[in-house]
Design an enzyme around this catalytic site. Structure first.
Site, short mmCIF file in Angstrom:
data_model
loop_
_atom_site.label_atom_id
_atom_site.label_comp_id
_atom_site.label_asym_id
_atom_site.label_seq_id
_atom_site.Cartn_x
_atom_site.Cartn_y
_atom_site.Cartn_z
N SER A 172 0.63 -1.20 0.19
CA SER A 172 -0.33 0.12 -0.30
C SER A 172 0.83 1.11 -0.10
O SER A 172 1.91 1.51 0.64
CB SER A 172 -0.45 -0.04 1.70
OG SER A 172 -1.25 1.44 1.24
N TYR A 185 -1.83 -1.05 10.54
CA TYR A 185 -1.98 -1.72 9.67
C TYR A 185 -0.64 -1.08 8.84
O TYR A 185 -0.09 -1.50 7.69
CB TYR A 185 -3.36 -0.91 8.49
CG TYR A 185 -3.28 -1.27 6.92
CD1 TYR A 185 -3.92 -2.04 6.38
CD2 TYR A 185 -3.08 0.14 6.60
CE1 TYR A 185 -3.69 -2.29 5.15
CE2 TYR A 185 -3.59 -0.11 4.70
CZ TYR A 185 -3.87 -1.77 4.66
OH TYR A 185 -3.49 -1.42 2.43
N LYS A 189 1.99 -3.01 6.67
CA LYS A 189 2.24 -3.00 4.97
C LYS A 189 4.58 -2.05 4.76
O LYS A 189 4.80 -2.52 3.74
CB LYS A 189 2.17 -1.85 4.74
CG LYS A 189 0.38 -2.02 4.50
CD LYS A 189 0.22 -2.71 3.48
CE LYS A 189 -0.84 -3.88 3.68
NZ LYS A 189 -1.57 -4.66 2.86
#
Length: 300
Positions: A172, A185, A189
């Site tokens: 991402s 998150y 990533k």
């Protein structure tokens, strides 16, 4: 004397690499065929994974689709079969290491050695850190990065033996820059991007240049995991357009796939800007999505 020669060679390689990149802007790159390749896609029951499966199905790859959601992955498989692809379905929890290893062995017995893997399964729990449950943090890392390790380790011996394969890491933009209220998150990533880069470097060191790597880094994608996302500077992407960019990057062996492509320029500029300028950019971006803050759901 050797160091001087090495530095001169380095300078020549740098200049050549820039010229090569410039030429590639104007000359279309050759695309490889993935017909007949055995492609494993995790998180194939929806979103980017589903549409990536469709793209491979159109190109006559043999598909192995994994997802924890049986109904979702079977829907994807049905559409892939309509497109003419031989498709195998497995219900797998990509946060469970033992389940991954058992499933990989089952794939080897029933289908054969996987030659392309798209590590796409993901988890996100939008919330401030204090509102994020411990088990949500654990799950985020188990799915978003540890699963990549277990799947890649299980599939790699056959790829190494043949010096042929392609390992795709779905990361991402959050693997390059941070956004509040999704700390686990973003952290996972960043780890995924690091995994891709280190793995790429290791293949080069081992001389296994036949095994290719790609890393997908899109901005916000309308997958439904993050509710009501919006931003002023970047579009909220649809899963089918991200999948098209991903397949194009895979077919041209592109190592880092940014969607939209101009993200690369933005990230390069970001490295040279002072903190106050970065804070101003973040303010202008006005990134918003639903998140639990102070144990209450709000738009942040």
């Amino acid at each position: 004397m050797n160091i001087i020669l090495d530095l001169l060679l380095l300078l020549i390689i740098i200049i050549y690499s820039y010229l090569e990149s410039l030429v590639k802007v104007f000359i279309p790159q050759r695309r490889k065929s993935v017909a007949g390749e055995i492609v494993l896609i995790t998180g194939a029951g929806h979103g980017i994974g589903r549409h990536t499966a469709y793209e491979f199905a159109k190109r006559k790859s043999r598909l192995v689709l994994w997802d924890i959601n049986k109904h979702g992955v079977e829907e994807t498989a049905a559409e892939c079969r309509k497109l003419g692809a031989i498709t195998h379905v497995f219900v797998v929890d990509c946060s469970n290491r033992e389940e991954i290893y058992v499933s990989v062995n089952q794939v080897k017995k029933e289908v054969g050695d996987v030659t392309i893997v798209v590590n796409n399964a993901g988890a996100v729990y939008p919330a401030d850190l204090l509102s994020t449950k411990d088990e949500e943090i654990t799950k985020t890392f188990e799915v978003n990065i540890l699963g990549h390790f277990w799947i890649t380790k299980a599939l790699l011996p056959a790829m190494m033996q043949r010096n042929h394969g392609h390992i795709v890491t779905v990361a991402s933009i959050c693997g390059h820059g941070v956004i509040p209220y999704i700390i686990p998150y973003c952290s996972s990533k960043f780890a995924a991007v690091g995994f891709h880069r280190a793995l790429t470097s290791e293949f080069e060191a081992l001389g296994k240049t036949g095994i290719k790597t790609s890393c997908l880094c899109p901005v916000f994608v309308n997958t439904g995991f993050t509710k009501n996302p919006s931003t002023r500077l970047f579009p909220v992407l649809e899963t089918n357009e991200v999948a098209r960019s991903l397949i194009d990057g895979i077919l041209t062996n592109k190592k880092m796939i940014f969607v939209p492509s101009y993200l690369n320029i933005f990230l390069t500029l970001e490295r040279f800007l002072p903190e106050r300028a970065l804070a101003a950019i973040n303010h202008v971006q006005d990134i918003q999505f639903e998140a639990v803050v102070g144990h209450k759901t709000k738009m942040k």
